[in-house]
Motif scaffolding. Structure first.
Motif, PDB file in Angstrom:
ATOM      1  N   HIS A  58       0.828  -1.213   0.000  1.00 48.54           N
ATOM      2  CA  HIS A  58       0.000   0.000   0.000  1.00 48.54           C
ATOM      3  C   HIS A  58       0.862   1.263   0.000  1.00 48.54           C
ATOM      4  O   HIS A  58       0.368   2.348   0.301  1.00 48.54           O
ATOM      5  CB  HIS A  58      -0.948  -0.013   1.194  1.00 48.54           C
ATOM      6  CG  HIS A  58      -2.114  -0.928   0.988  1.00 48.54           C
ATOM      7  ND1 HIS A  58      -3.310  -0.513   0.479  1.00 48.54           N
ATOM      8  CD2 HIS A  58      -2.239  -2.265   1.199  1.00 48.54           C
ATOM      9  CE1 HIS A  58      -4.139  -1.537   0.393  1.00 48.54           C
ATOM     10  NE2 HIS A  58      -3.498  -2.623   0.811  1.00 48.54           N
ATOM     11  N   GLY A  59       2.130   1.121  -0.326  1.00 48.06           N
ATOM     12  CA  GLY A  59       3.020   2.273  -0.430  1.00 48.06           C
ATOM     13  C   GLY A  59       3.671   2.685   0.874  1.00 48.06           C
ATOM     14  O   GLY A  59       4.336   3.720   0.935  1.00 48.06           O
ATOM     15  N   GLY A  60       3.503   1.888   1.925  1.00 51.51           N
ATOM     16  CA  GLY A  60       4.099   2.223   3.215  1.00 51.51           C
ATOM     17  C   GLY A  60       5.604   2.029   3.213  1.00 51.51           C
ATOM     18  O   GLY A  60       6.124   1.103   2.595  1.00 51.51           O
ATOM     19  N   ARG A  61       6.289   2.938   3.887  1.00 51.48           N
ATOM     20  CA  ARG A  61       7.741   2.879   4.034  1.00 51.48           C
ATOM     21  C   ARG A  61       8.069   2.848   5.527  1.00 51.48           C
ATOM     22  O   ARG A  61       7.720   3.791   6.252  1.00 51.48           O
ATOM     23  CB  ARG A  61       8.386   4.088   3.364  1.00 51.48           C
ATOM     24  CG  ARG A  61       8.212   4.070   1.845  1.00 51.48           C
ATOM     25  CD  ARG A  61       8.536   5.405   1.196  1.00 51.48           C
ATOM     26  NE  ARG A  61       7.654   6.493   1.583  1.00 51.48           N
ATOM     27  CZ  ARG A  61       6.392   6.680   1.148  1.00 51.48           C
ATOM     28  NH1 ARG A  61       5.840   5.821   0.303  1.00 51.48           N
ATOM     29  NH2 ARG A  61       5.681   7.715   1.538  1.00 51.48           N
ATOM     30  N   PHE A  62       8.726   1.788   5.969  1.00 51.19           N
ATOM     31  CA  PHE A  62       9.088   1.663   7.380  1.00 51.19           C
ATOM     32  C   PHE A  62      10.214   2.639   7.689  1.00 51.19           C
ATOM     33  O   PHE A  62      11.288   2.572   7.093  1.00 51.19           O
ATOM     34  CB  PHE A  62       9.514   0.230   7.703  1.00 51.19           C
ATOM     35  CG  PHE A  62       8.347  -0.716   7.766  1.00 51.19           C
ATOM     36  CD1 PHE A  62       7.757  -1.011   8.981  1.00 51.19           C
ATOM     37  CD2 PHE A  62       7.831  -1.280   6.613  1.00 51.19           C
ATOM     38  CE1 PHE A  62       6.668  -1.870   9.048  1.00 51.19           C
ATOM     39  CE2 PHE A  62       6.750  -2.143   6.666  1.00 51.19           C
ATOM     40  CZ  PHE A  62       6.165  -2.431   7.887  1.00 51.19           C
ATOM     41  N   LEU A  63       9.960   3.554   8.613  1.00 47.78           N
ATOM     42  CA  LEU A  63      10.955   4.549   9.005  1.00 47.78           C
ATOM     43  C   LEU A  63      11.675   4.162  10.290  1.00 47.78           C
ATOM     44  O   LEU A  63      12.843   4.497  10.465  1.00 47.78           O
ATOM     45  CB  LEU A  63      10.296   5.920   9.187  1.00 47.78           C
ATOM     46  CG  LEU A  63       9.579   6.481   7.958  1.00 47.78           C
ATOM     47  CD1 LEU A  63       8.978   7.841   8.287  1.00 47.78           C
ATOM     48  CD2 LEU A  63      10.526   6.585   6.761  1.00 47.78           C
ATOM     49  N   ALA A  64      10.968   3.500  11.199  1.00 46.41           N
ATOM     50  CA  ALA A  64      11.577   3.092  12.467  1.00 46.41           C
ATOM     51  C   ALA A  64      10.810   1.893  13.005  1.00 46.41           C
ATOM     52  O   ALA A  64       9.603   1.781  12.814  1.00 46.41           O
ATOM     53  CB  ALA A  64      11.537   4.232  13.472  1.00 46.41           C
ATOM     54  N   ARG A  65      11.535   1.013  13.707  1.00 46.71           N
ATOM     55  CA  ARG A  65      10.939  -0.190  14.271  1.00 46.71           C
ATOM     56  C   ARG A  65      11.808  -0.652  15.431  1.00 46.71           C
ATOM     57  O   ARG A  65      13.018  -0.720  15.289  1.00 46.71           O
ATOM     58  CB  ARG A  65      10.954  -1.249  13.174  1.00 46.71           C
ATOM     59  CG  ARG A  65       9.866  -2.167  13.131  1.00 46.71           C
ATOM     60  CD  ARG A  65       9.901  -3.224  12.059  1.00 46.71           C
ATOM     61  NE  ARG A  65      10.534  -3.001  10.805  1.00 46.71           N
ATOM     62  CZ  ARG A  65      10.218  -3.645   9.709  1.00 46.71           C
ATOM     63  NH1 ARG A  65       9.264  -4.546   9.731  1.00 46.71           N
ATOM     64  NH2 ARG A  65      10.844  -3.424   8.594  1.00 46.71           N
ATOM     65  N   GLY A  66      11.193  -0.933  16.562  1.00 41.62           N
ATOM     66  CA  GLY A  66      11.942  -1.456  17.697  1.00 41.62           C
ATOM     67  C   GLY A  66      11.583  -0.759  18.989  1.00 41.62           C
ATOM     68  O   GLY A  66      10.555  -0.092  19.093  1.00 41.62           O
ATOM     69  N   LEU A  67      12.450  -0.908  19.972  1.00 41.57           N
ATOM     70  CA  LEU A  67      12.236  -0.260  21.263  1.00 41.57           C
ATOM     71  C   LEU A  67      12.741   1.179  21.210  1.00 41.57           C
ATOM     72  O   LEU A  67      13.741   1.461  20.547  1.00 41.57           O
ATOM     73  CB  LEU A  67      12.966  -1.023  22.369  1.00 41.57           C
ATOM     74  CG  LEU A  67      12.439  -2.423  22.669  1.00 41.57           C
ATOM     75  CD1 LEU A  67      13.331  -3.117  23.686  1.00 41.57           C
ATOM     76  CD2 LEU A  67      11.005  -2.355  23.162  1.00 41.57           C
ATOM     77  N   PRO A  68      12.075   2.101  21.901  1.00 43.35           N
ATOM     78  CA  PRO A  68      12.532   3.492  21.918  1.00 43.35           C
ATOM     79  C   PRO A  68      13.945   3.610  22.496  1.00 43.35           C
ATOM     80  O   PRO A  68      14.304   2.875  23.426  1.00 43.35           O
ATOM     81  CB  PRO A  68      11.527   4.199  22.834  1.00 43.35           C
ATOM     82  CG  PRO A  68      10.326   3.323  22.842  1.00 43.35           C
ATOM     83  CD  PRO A  68      10.836   1.922  22.662  1.00 43.35           C
ATOM     84  N   ALA A  69      14.704   4.537  21.947  1.00 43.60           N
ATOM     85  CA  ALA A  69      16.031   4.825  22.488  1.00 43.60           C
ATOM     86  C   ALA A  69      15.910   5.577  23.803  1.00 43.60           C
ATOM     87  O   ALA A  69      16.799   5.496  24.660  1.00 43.60           O
ATOM     88  CB  ALA A  69      16.839   5.639  21.474  1.00 43.60           C
ATOM     89  N   ALA A  70      14.799   6.312  23.974  1.00 39.56           N
ATOM     90  CA  ALA A  70      14.531   7.059  25.207  1.00 39.56           C
ATOM     91  C   ALA A  70      13.028   7.280  25.291  1.00 39.56           C
ATOM     92  O   ALA A  70      12.343   7.335  24.270  1.00 39.56           O
ATOM     93  CB  ALA A  70      15.259   8.398  25.194  1.00 39.56           C
ATOM     94  N   ALA A  71      12.525   7.413  26.505  1.00 40.40           N
ATOM     95  CA  ALA A  71      11.110   7.715  26.722  1.00 40.40           C
ATOM     96  C   ALA A  71      11.013   8.667  27.899  1.00 40.40           C
ATOM     97  O   ALA A  71      11.743   8.514  28.887  1.00 40.40           O
ATOM     98  CB  ALA A  71      10.320   6.437  26.992  1.00 40.40           C
TER      99      ALA A  71
END
Length: 97
Positions: A33-46
């Motif tokens: 559907h044209g989606g591009r994964f920009l980030a995936r995983g656990l946050p570096a900071a919260a």
């Protein structure tokens, strides 16, 4: 037309194997559907009320494209595979001007 961003957080993961199967199927649907994964995983900071939860950020050309991906038969199949293996929060937001 502004881009859109699909933000998905996994609040709870009860079955990592089913989450992996869902991710494989769902990822293919997002790309179709044209989606591009920009980030995936656990946050570096919260900060503040932020939680350290698996998060996915996917860019689409429009809100309509992101919503179409979610509503597609193929994505609904991926959700069926996931079942009750995880508790998630999905948000689709429009890019700022």
């Amino acid at each position: 037309m502004p881009k859109a961003y699909w933000i998905n957080t996994f609040r709870v993961i009860d079955d990592p194997d089913r989450v992996a199967a869902y991710a494989e199927l769902g990822g293919a649907v997002m790309r179709a559907h044209g989606g591009r994964f920009l980030a995936r995983g656990l946050p570096a900071a919260a900060f503040e009320e932020g939680a350290i939860e698996r998060t996915t950020l996917i860019e689409f050309d429009s809100v309509a494209d992101a919503v179409a991906a979610y509503r597609s038969d193929a994505y609904q199949h991926a959700l069926a595979v996931l079942g009750d293996a995880a508790v998630r929060d999905i948000r689709i937001i429009e890019a700022a001007g």
